[in-house]
Design a protein around this motif. Structure first.
Motif, PDB file in Angstrom:
ATOM      1  N   ASP A  68      43.178  27.363  55.631  1.00 53.35           N
ATOM      2  CA  ASP A  68      44.240  28.028  55.736  1.00 53.35           C
ATOM      3  C   ASP A  68      45.883  27.264  56.110  1.00 53.35           C
ATOM      4  OD1 ASP A  68      42.450  30.280  54.884  1.00 53.35           O
ATOM      5  OD2 ASP A  68      42.685  31.430  56.996  1.00 53.35           O
ATOM      6  N   ILE A  81      32.472  34.714  46.772  1.00 53.82           N
ATOM      7  CA  ILE A  81      30.602  34.889  47.494  1.00 53.82           C
ATOM      8  C   ILE A  81      30.483  35.687  47.137  1.00 53.82           C
ATOM      9  CG2 ILE A  81      29.840  35.234  49.362  1.00 53.82           C
ATOM     10  CD1 ILE A  81      32.783  32.602  49.845  1.00 53.82           C
ATOM     11  N   SER A  82      31.073  37.419  46.848  1.00 54.98           N
ATOM     12  CA  SER A  82      30.713  39.006  46.629  1.00 54.98           C
ATOM     13  C   SER A  82      29.866  38.464  44.797  1.00 54.98           C
ATOM     14  CB  SER A  82      31.654  39.519  46.392  1.00 54.98           C
ATOM     15  OG  SER A  82      32.379  39.631  45.331  1.00 54.98           O
ATOM     16  N   TYR A  92      37.234  27.583  54.804  1.00 52.75           N
ATOM     17  CA  TYR A  92      38.814  27.658  54.269  1.00 52.75           C
ATOM     18  C   TYR A  92      38.922  27.330  55.617  1.00 52.75           C
ATOM     19  CZ  TYR A  92      36.119  32.028  52.253  1.00 52.75           C
ATOM     20  OH  TYR A  92      35.246  33.088  52.005  1.00 52.75           O
ATOM     21  N   GLU A 103      36.957  35.191  47.976  1.00 56.91           N
ATOM     22  CA  GLU A 103      35.670  35.858  48.346  1.00 56.91           C
ATOM     23  C   GLU A 103      35.558  36.491  47.450  1.00 56.91           C
ATOM     24  OE1 GLU A 103      35.034  37.086  51.495  1.00 56.91           O
ATOM     25  OE2 GLU A 103      35.968  35.614  52.492  1.00 56.91           O
ATOM     26  N   ARG A 104      35.803  37.096  45.713  1.00 56.76           N
ATOM     27  CA  ARG A 104      35.346  37.301  45.070  1.00 56.76           C
ATOM     28  C   ARG A 104      34.029  36.617  43.997  1.00 56.76           C
ATOM     29  NH1 ARG A 104      36.862  40.289  40.741  1.00 56.76           N
ATOM     30  NH2 ARG A 104      36.244  39.469  38.883  1.00 56.76           N
ATOM     31  N   HIS A 113      41.868  32.103  48.919  1.00 60.85           N
ATOM     32  CA  HIS A 113      40.963  32.187  49.991  1.00 60.85           C
ATOM     33  C   HIS A 113      40.344  33.707  49.222  1.00 60.85           C
ATOM     34  CE1 HIS A 113      39.823  34.115  54.041  1.00 60.85           C
ATOM     35  NE2 HIS A 113      39.368  34.682  53.796  1.00 60.85           N
ATOM     36  N   ALA A 114      41.378  34.594  48.607  1.00 58.84           N
ATOM     37  CA  ALA A 114      40.673  36.064  47.909  1.00 58.84           C
ATOM     38  C   ALA A 114      40.123  35.219  46.443  1.00 58.84           C
ATOM     39  CB  ALA A 114      41.800  36.758  47.285  1.00 58.84           C
ATOM     40  N   CYS A 135      30.718  28.048  53.063  1.00 62.53           N
ATOM     41  CA  CYS A 135      32.077  27.931  52.686  1.00 62.53           C
ATOM     42  C   CYS A 135      33.483  27.813  53.288  1.00 62.53           C
ATOM     43  CB  CYS A 135      32.625  29.908  51.765  1.00 62.53           C
ATOM     44  SG  CYS A 135      33.833  29.413  50.999  1.00 62.53           S
TER      45      CYS A 135
END
Length: 415
Positions: A83, A69-70, A81, A66-67, A62-63, A79
């Motif tokens: 979890d 995507i940024s 997820y 997010e990286r 997940h982290a 995207c």
């Protein structure tokens, strides 16, 4: 494309300084086939990456998603997820990256969904289906290192598909469908031990699946997951070879014993013929089962397709009295005009695919069914509804009946 992938992996590696990031799955297998065995290389395609979970830095799939995507907001279309399983699917304009947090799995019951816990990269490889899929390319400090703890390279060299564990089929029988897909595509087949595991497991039948179980009670590996794997198989251009391997291995019994004992040539002919008539390959296969409706319900096919299979039984009842060439009913049927066939087939609420399913199932008499499918159903009334309204005081239901009768009479004349 390769440069884009390398840059993305470099960006992901920056976020995993305290743990390991690895390429896994098909890209590793296909890269080795190209690099060592000179197989054609069609580029990296979709990417599968695994990251070890780090308690210190809270690094997970997940982290990392997010990286990305940024860093690439304009290039990512969406995207997803998941979890529960620690995964993320990132769709770029050029393809897809599947990120997963390394995990280990435990199957509480045969064929049911596994219980997972996040763990090491080695544990993640140990949960996989085949030895050739239990390889990874570890990316660390800009260096790429192959990790092959189970001898996947050897299987690629010998052409064998070998399961990773002695309970692989028991835990997840859909692995057999994937094996058939890989086998047909890569020119491989199950190894001797894997063949024995397959046949022994099916003979033992460890899964809770009886005729009185609903799809909710049956293990997911014999219901929805099995359907999904079959759909993937039939999307491949090698589906005929895959189907043949499944029958050779005795794996079609996962669906229905009648499919397993049927000849491969007969099944292939049915599926090809059905596909030409607009029937999906999976539905055409299911129609050859001993009880197609029960199998379709178990696999959770769309409701309309299950309804078509029920209606094929009604069509069979309609035509059943044609058995025996010397019966009175057979003589009566042979005298039916095209309009009579149109009336019988079109006024029962049956979808045209019902007739197509009847044709590939070998229902008789075949010739009028074929003529209805290819010719009669496409003939339109010689007079339109607007023309009838202008000449006659008809409307609504009465207009529909009159227009339909005009069309049937016209079918007789052009037959």
């Amino acid at each position: 494309m390769v440069q884009i992938v390398q840059e993305l992996i470099r960006q992901l590696e920056v976020g995993t300084r305290n743990t390991r990031l690895a390429l896994v799955g098909g890209i590793v297998r296909d890269w080795l086939l190209h690099r060592i065995y000179k197989e054609p290389w069609n580029g990296p395609g979709d990417l599968d990456l695994v990251v070890e979970f780090s308690m210190e830095s809270h690094v997970n799939a997940h982290a990392l998603a997010e990286r990305l995507i940024s860093l690439h907001p304009e290039e990512i279309t969406h995207c997803h997820y998941y979890d529960k399983y620690g995964t993320a699917e990132i769709c770029f304009l050029w393809g897809t990256i599947d990120l997963a947090t390394a995990r280990q799995e435990f199957y509480p019951e045969p064929g049911h969904n596994p219980v997972i816990s996040f763990h090491s990269l080695e544990s993640d490889l140990a949960r996989r289906d085949f030895r050739l899929n239990a390889m990874a390319i570890v990316v660390k400090d800009s260096r790429w290192q192959l990790l092959d703890p189970y001898g996947g390279q050897q299987d690629l060299a010998t052409g064998w598909l070998d399961f990773l564990h002695h309970r692989s089929v028991t835990d997840d029988p859909t692995r057999l469908i994937r094996a058939a897909r890989y086998g047909a595509r890569l020119g491989m087949t199950l190894g001797h031990n894997s063949i024995n595991q397959t046949r022994g497991t099916i003979d033992q039948w460890p899964w809770k699946l009886q005729s009185d179980l609903t799809s909710d009670q049956a293990p997911s590996a014999l219901t929805t997951r099995l359907r999904i794997e079959l759909e993937l198989l039939f999307e491949c251009r090698y589906w005929q070879g895959s189907l043949h391997l499944l029958q050779v291995w005795g794996a079609l019994e996962l669906l229905d014993k009648n499919l397993q004992v049927n000849s491969y040539i007969s099944l292939k002919r049915r599926l090809i013929w059905g596909n030409r008539l607009g029937i999906s390959l999976l539905l055409a296969l299911i129609s050859a089962a001993r009880d197609p409706v029960t199998l379709a319900t178990r696999l959770q096919l769309p409701k309309n397709q299950i309804q078509w299979l029920r209606q094929v039984e009604k069509l069979q009842e309609l035509l059943a009295f044609t058995e025996g060439n010397n019966t009175v009913n057979s003589i009566l049927l042979s005298g039916w005009r095209p309009s009579r066939w149109c009336r019988e087939l079109e006024t029962r609420g049956w979808h045209p695919e019902v007739i197509a399913l009847g044709l590939i199932s070998g229902l008789q008499p075949r010739r009028p069914l074929l003529r209805w499918w290819f010719r009669w159903r496409h003939i339109k009334s010689p007079i339109t509804a607007n023309e009838i309204i202008a000449r006659e005081n008809f409307s609504g239901y009465r207009l529909g009946c009159y227009l339909r009768q005009l069309r049937w009479d016209f079918v007789d004349s052009v037959g």
